[in-house]
Write an enzyme that holds these catalytic residues in place. Sequence first.
Site, PDB file in Angstrom:
ATOM      1  N   ARG A  35       0.820  -1.222   0.000  1.00 29.30           N
ATOM      2  CA  ARG A  35       0.000   0.000   0.000  1.00 29.30           C
ATOM      3  C   ARG A  35       0.850   1.267   0.000  1.00 29.30           C
ATOM      4  O   ARG A  35       0.449   2.273  -0.596  1.00 29.30           O
ATOM      5  CB  ARG A  35      -0.940  -0.015   1.206  1.00 29.30           C
ATOM      6  CG  ARG A  35      -2.053  -1.015   0.991  1.00 29.30           C
ATOM      7  CD  ARG A  35      -2.987  -1.056   2.149  1.00 29.30           C
ATOM      8  NE  ARG A  35      -4.126  -1.881   1.835  1.00 29.30           N
ATOM      9  CZ  ARG A  35      -4.836  -2.552   2.731  1.00 29.30           C
ATOM     10  NH1 ARG A  35      -4.519  -2.485   4.003  1.00 29.30           N
ATOM     11  NH2 ARG A  35      -5.862  -3.268   2.371  1.00 29.30           N
ATOM     12  N   LYS A 218     -20.237 -17.152  -0.150  1.00 28.12           N
ATOM     13  CA  LYS A 218     -21.662 -16.940   0.128  1.00 28.12           C
ATOM     14  C   LYS A 218     -22.413 -16.171  -0.951  1.00 28.12           C
ATOM     15  O   LYS A 218     -21.929 -15.148  -1.434  1.00 28.12           O
ATOM     16  CB  LYS A 218     -21.803 -16.154   1.435  1.00 28.12           C
ATOM     17  CG  LYS A 218     -21.427 -16.980   2.640  1.00 28.12           C
ATOM     18  CD  LYS A 218     -21.747 -16.199   3.873  1.00 28.12           C
ATOM     19  CE  LYS A 218     -21.545 -17.048   5.104  1.00 28.12           C
ATOM     20  NZ  LYS A 218     -21.572 -16.249   6.306  1.00 28.12           N
ATOM     21  N   GLY A 374     -11.141  -8.781  -2.710  1.00 23.10           N
ATOM     22  CA  GLY A 374     -10.774  -9.813  -1.740  1.00 23.10           C
ATOM     23  C   GLY A 374      -9.943 -10.957  -2.271  1.00 23.10           C
ATOM     24  O   GLY A 374      -8.861 -10.762  -2.817  1.00 23.10           O
ATOM     25  N   GLY A 397     -13.497  -3.991  -0.610  1.00 23.86           N
ATOM     26  CA  GLY A 397     -14.877  -3.558  -0.362  1.00 23.86           C
ATOM     27  C   GLY A 397     -15.326  -2.476  -1.328  1.00 23.86           C
ATOM     28  O   GLY A 397     -16.458  -2.494  -1.813  1.00 23.86           O
TER      29      GLY A 397
HETATM   30  P1  AMP Z   1     -15.423 -14.553  -0.575  1.00 18.97           P
HETATM   31  O1  AMP Z   1     -14.733 -13.793   0.511  1.00 18.97           O
HETATM   32  O2  AMP Z   1     -16.899 -14.561  -0.485  1.00 18.97           O
HETATM   33  O3  AMP Z   1     -14.901 -14.163  -1.957  1.00 18.97           O
HETATM   34  O4  AMP Z   1     -15.073 -16.071  -0.350  1.00 18.97           O
HETATM   35  C1  AMP Z   1     -13.763 -16.555  -0.438  1.00 18.97           C
HETATM   36  C2  AMP Z   1     -13.711 -17.856   0.286  1.00 18.97           C
HETATM   37  O5  AMP Z   1     -14.594 -18.788  -0.312  1.00 18.97           O
HETATM   38  C3  AMP Z   1     -12.346 -18.495   0.281  1.00 18.97           C
HETATM   39  O6  AMP Z   1     -11.847 -18.480   1.577  1.00 18.97           O
HETATM   40  C4  AMP Z   1     -12.609 -19.903  -0.210  1.00 18.97           C
HETATM   41  O7  AMP Z   1     -11.944 -20.888   0.547  1.00 18.97           O
HETATM   42  C5  AMP Z   1     -14.111 -20.053  -0.008  1.00 18.97           C
HETATM   43  N1  AMP Z   1     -14.683 -21.075  -0.879  1.00 18.97           N
HETATM   44  C6  AMP Z   1     -14.666 -21.132  -2.215  1.00 18.97           C
HETATM   45  N2  AMP Z   1     -15.235 -22.271  -2.641  1.00 18.97           N
HETATM   46  C7  AMP Z   1     -15.643 -22.956  -1.553  1.00 18.97           C
HETATM   47  C8  AMP Z   1     -16.290 -24.203  -1.340  1.00 18.97           C
HETATM   48  N3  AMP Z   1     -16.636 -24.976  -2.366  1.00 18.97           N
HETATM   49  N4  AMP Z   1     -16.546 -24.583  -0.083  1.00 18.97           N
HETATM   50  C9  AMP Z   1     -16.181 -23.789   0.946  1.00 18.97           C
HETATM   51  N5  AMP Z   1     -15.565 -22.609   0.820  1.00 18.97           N
HETATM   52  C10 AMP Z   1     -15.292 -22.188  -0.419  1.00 18.97           C
END
Ligand code: AMP
Length: 417
Positions: A35, A218, A374, A397
């Site tokens: 950064r 999610k 992220g 974000g």
């Molecule tokens: P996000 O912050 O929503 O972009 O989510 C990223 C996270 O999703 C990472 O830590 C991944 O390990 C998790 N992730 C991706 N695919 C899966 C999966 N099939 N089952 C559980 N976690 C997952």
Amino acid sequence: MANINDFNFAGVKAIVRVDFNVPLNEEGKITDDTRIRGAVPTLKKILADGGALIVMSHMGKPKGKVNPKLSLGQIKDAVAAALDAPVKFAEDCGKAAEAAAELKAGEVLLLENLRFYPEEEGKPVGIDKEDPAYADAKKEMKTRQNEFAKTLASYADVYVNDAFGTAHRRHASTAVIADFFDADHKMLGYLMEKEVVAIDNVLKNAQHPFTAIIGGSKVSSKLAVIKNLLDKVDNLIIGGGMGFTFIKAQGGNIGLSLHEDDLMPEALSVMAAAKEKGVNLSLSVQTVCAQEFKNDAERQTHDIFNIPDGWEGMDAGPKSLENWKKIILDSKTILWNGPVGVFEFDNFAVGTGEIAKYVAEATANGAYSLVGGGDSVAAVNKFGLADKVSYVSTGGGAMLEAIEGKTLPGVAAIKGE
Ligand code: AMP
């Protein structure tokens, strides 16, 4: 809005909002200076022109209180080294008028952590949102925030915002301060400009076919992103943990895979909307599964609608990747947010690594690719492909909110939108 490239800072005092929220170890040493390096082009341009610099940032979440562990004094020497210039330090960012007035051309004054003042974030402290007095406290804090921003503005002739990571917040130093400068005396820094151009390249000026790859854990955290993109993309690839909610909603057996039951109706309505808008929604068809959430767990590949009981989908299977490869390589614009598997475990990082390769290959063939928000940034870094995509966003974000179609207060305050 002025333009940093055309602006001559000779004899000018500039106050620059940067994102120096760098990680520190127990001894207060910087463990990743990305950064700081990111802000150097803007800061050096001002110094090289013969301007004086007042640099301000937040660090961590001190919640409106002084916290020596989050003092920017700890990074003063690193900033001096990065700029190759001596740096003075103002221990109270709200009382730096004298130090700012004494500043000469070529000199740098670093202000203490802005968030030591609750006025920076402008949220009332020590009062619950449910409290009947909250509305008044909020109003009072807004007045104080305005005063604080005015004080910061009084230190300089020009305001530059180069902190994209906080552009989605209406804080004193990121947005409110801009009101105290006229259009010719406020501008985006180089880093911020690059982020804004990258967002415009995908959201406003996309070449088609435009493909968005949305992964991660999610649906709930990406729903707004998906909805906004449905009006813009030709192809929408949904992978990772969030994909299982779509499969379960259609009656699939997903075993122990991650999912959100309450979002199944939303998933179905996204599918219907995609159909209606002519968007090719491509879900995973096959997944690499495990019985335990660990790197060395036994792996089995299953059809995504028929995952055996006791198993959970952890990575994209070869058939999914084959489908996605074709879509990605045919694209002219690509936006990637979120891994398609648990990429932190090397044994389940194959799918995410492949996606990174396809995006890099499409880019080499002339597509514009933006990786942002992220974990997808961590993923392209993990596979060493960050310099093979068109742009990697640093603002998690803020990037996500921009893709949701929201106006970023930090950008709007400067552009006068
Ligand atoms: P996000 O912050 O929503 O972009 O989510 C990223 C996270 O999703 C990472 O830590 C991944 O390990 C998790 N992730 C991706 N695919 C899966 C999966 N099939 N089952 C559980 N976690 C997952």
